[in-house]
Write an enzyme that holds these catalytic residues in place. Sequence first.
Site, short mmCIF file in Angstrom:
data_model
loop_
_atom_site.label_atom_id
_atom_site.label_comp_id
_atom_site.label_asym_id
_atom_site.label_seq_id
_atom_site.Cartn_x
_atom_site.Cartn_y
_atom_site.Cartn_z
N ASN A 19 -9.08 -8.00 12.75
CA ASN A 19 -9.63 -8.92 13.22
C ASN A 19 -9.03 -9.93 14.10
OD1 ASN A 19 -9.30 -9.69 10.32
ND2 ASN A 19 -9.61 -11.54 11.23
N ARG A 45 0.86 -1.31 -0.08
CA ARG A 45 -0.10 -0.19 -0.05
C ARG A 45 0.88 1.30 -0.03
NH1 ARG A 45 -3.12 -3.73 2.99
NH2 ARG A 45 -4.67 -4.47 1.93
N GLY A 54 -0.52 -10.26 8.01
CA GLY A 54 -0.51 -11.45 7.82
C GLY A 54 -1.48 -12.18 9.08
N ASP A 106 -15.18 -10.65 10.97
CA ASP A 106 -14.10 -10.00 10.15
C ASP A 106 -14.21 -8.55 10.05
OD1 ASP A 106 -11.74 -9.90 8.92
OD2 ASP A 106 -12.66 -10.19 7.01
N THR A 112 2.37 -4.94 4.69
CA THR A 112 1.44 -4.38 3.52
C THR A 112 1.13 -2.80 3.70
OG1 THR A 112 -0.64 -4.84 4.68
CG2 THR A 112 0.35 -6.69 3.03
N ASN A 121 -13.53 -0.17 4.54
CA ASN A 121 -12.53 -0.96 4.79
C ASN A 121 -11.40 -0.22 4.79
OD1 ASN A 121 -11.05 -3.01 4.46
ND2 ASN A 121 -12.69 -4.49 4.42
#
Length: 571
Positions: A265, A133, A194, A308, A178, A408
């Site tokens: 989560n 990102r 991860g 999630d 990320t 999100n």
Amino acid sequence: MKMASGVTLSVFVCALLAGTSLATAAEVTAQRLANPEPHNWLMNHRTYDAQRYSPLDRITKDNVKNLKLAYSVALGGTSINENLQATPLVEDGFMYIVDLWGIVYKIDVRSGEAGRIVWRMDPKQEKFPLSNRGAALWGNFVISTASYPPRVIATDKETGKIVWETNLSEGQVDVQLTAAPLAVKDKIVIGAAGGDRGVRDYIAALDAATGKLLWRKYTVPAPGEPGSETWKDSAKVAWQTGGAAMWVTGSYDVAGNQVLWGTGNPVPMFDAYYRPGDNLYTNSIISWNPDDGKMNWYFQYTPGDPWDYDEAGTHILIDGQVNGENRKLITHSARNGFLYTMERGNGQTVMVKPYLENINWTKGIDQKTGKPVDYDPNKDIQIYAGTATPVPGAQTKKMCPSPSGGNNFWPSAYSPKTKLIYIPALTACGQVTQDPKLSVKMNDQFRGGISTPIERMETDLSAMDPLTGEIKAKIHIPYPNYSGALATAGGVIFSGFTDGTFAAFDDATMAQLWKINVGVGFNAPPMTFEAGGKQYVAILAGLSRIAIGKHAFTPELKEQRNQPMLFVFGL
């Protein structure tokens, strides 16, 4: 007086001063990051407050209809279904981009007619990752991440050569990095990802000059640490693979010297029975002291989450009046369908209101505590409203919003001119099935169940007052938004959609002012910069496999092709 070359002293001095100015400009200092030049975009969210607002105003509500493609640049393209999720950075006519493979590109965008790649830095990733990102600028470095193994890398801005590289795996083979790094003073702050693969995640700080690891703090506590009592499985092992990933870049409160970062989560994501308890510090916002990594405070949105509904997305810093008093606040468009506004100093709730109309997992949020009204602190497994919660004997449930959320990782934006937050949100419900057989880690899967799309994914783009929760305006788009929003001083909001449409909207009415379809879907946030006295808007295209999966009920996009590209638009 003449110099030996025939250059006058005054000209020589001017040239010397100009050279000094350019040298100073090339150093991305803490002062520049705290007060970035209007024409540049020096960090992931542009500013530490994560507002994703640009003061540039050459592109306006009146002239945005004349926006055209200025140029495009092909990136990556070495494998099927590559995706681009990074926000480009721009400093004084040079753009820095990271692709899926962690490859950093320096692109000359000064001409306004073409983007010429100056250099590429390839970190040689070992296998196919999920996403990357973006990067950070600090000093004369481009700071980027690469996974497998998970590394933070400093690349010289001028030469494209690696200066330092730090491996942050610490024995966890599935750790990914990320989120774009965040440069804070003389440190690089990074969140680990991860979690869905069973990683116990963390936030870490490195010395920006050398890459030396200065501190690392885990977001799932070990036994005996504060919060460990909220992991109540009898085997006492769930914490080891608990998740709480920090996979989206946080924000930084300069005056309060606190880094604010959202966590993901608990894992396995759909099986709360595997990991009874509230599962701190998952689904939370956490305030950290960047100097030593001390946790100042936290707030958990959805304890014991079985859907999630992680809250790794951006937390935007705003100023506002509450009961006639000026307050320093945070606002967050949560994945669970609610907009939360809270005190910046301690996380105390100020206002919580839904930004979606069809929420069914809870009956509402307590305005004082910020917790769901059906949260029961005496229960190890939270049922909440019961409507959407998988339980033994009824393991498949319809949930609204879907596991993708509402909003999100694609960022909302805030305009200090309108004092509104612009929220791109998926409106669909989904279906989740809890399955204990899937609560065993198999390869890279550790989900505890499955989620299934049940209806077409579409988008509400809403302009909402973060102090009152009132939705001032809204537009509905018949395709998913996986891009996010950009707010500008010209009164224009930009966003991209998975069908390949890039569009501009009026920041007061949300009326669509302009659009173009480039045929490639957008999975990355838009940004804007100025070069040669002209304002441009840039966005990366190329959908992830997850984003493509949102087209299950969109037959007209069944044969849509994918290609990682940079698109730059100008008047």
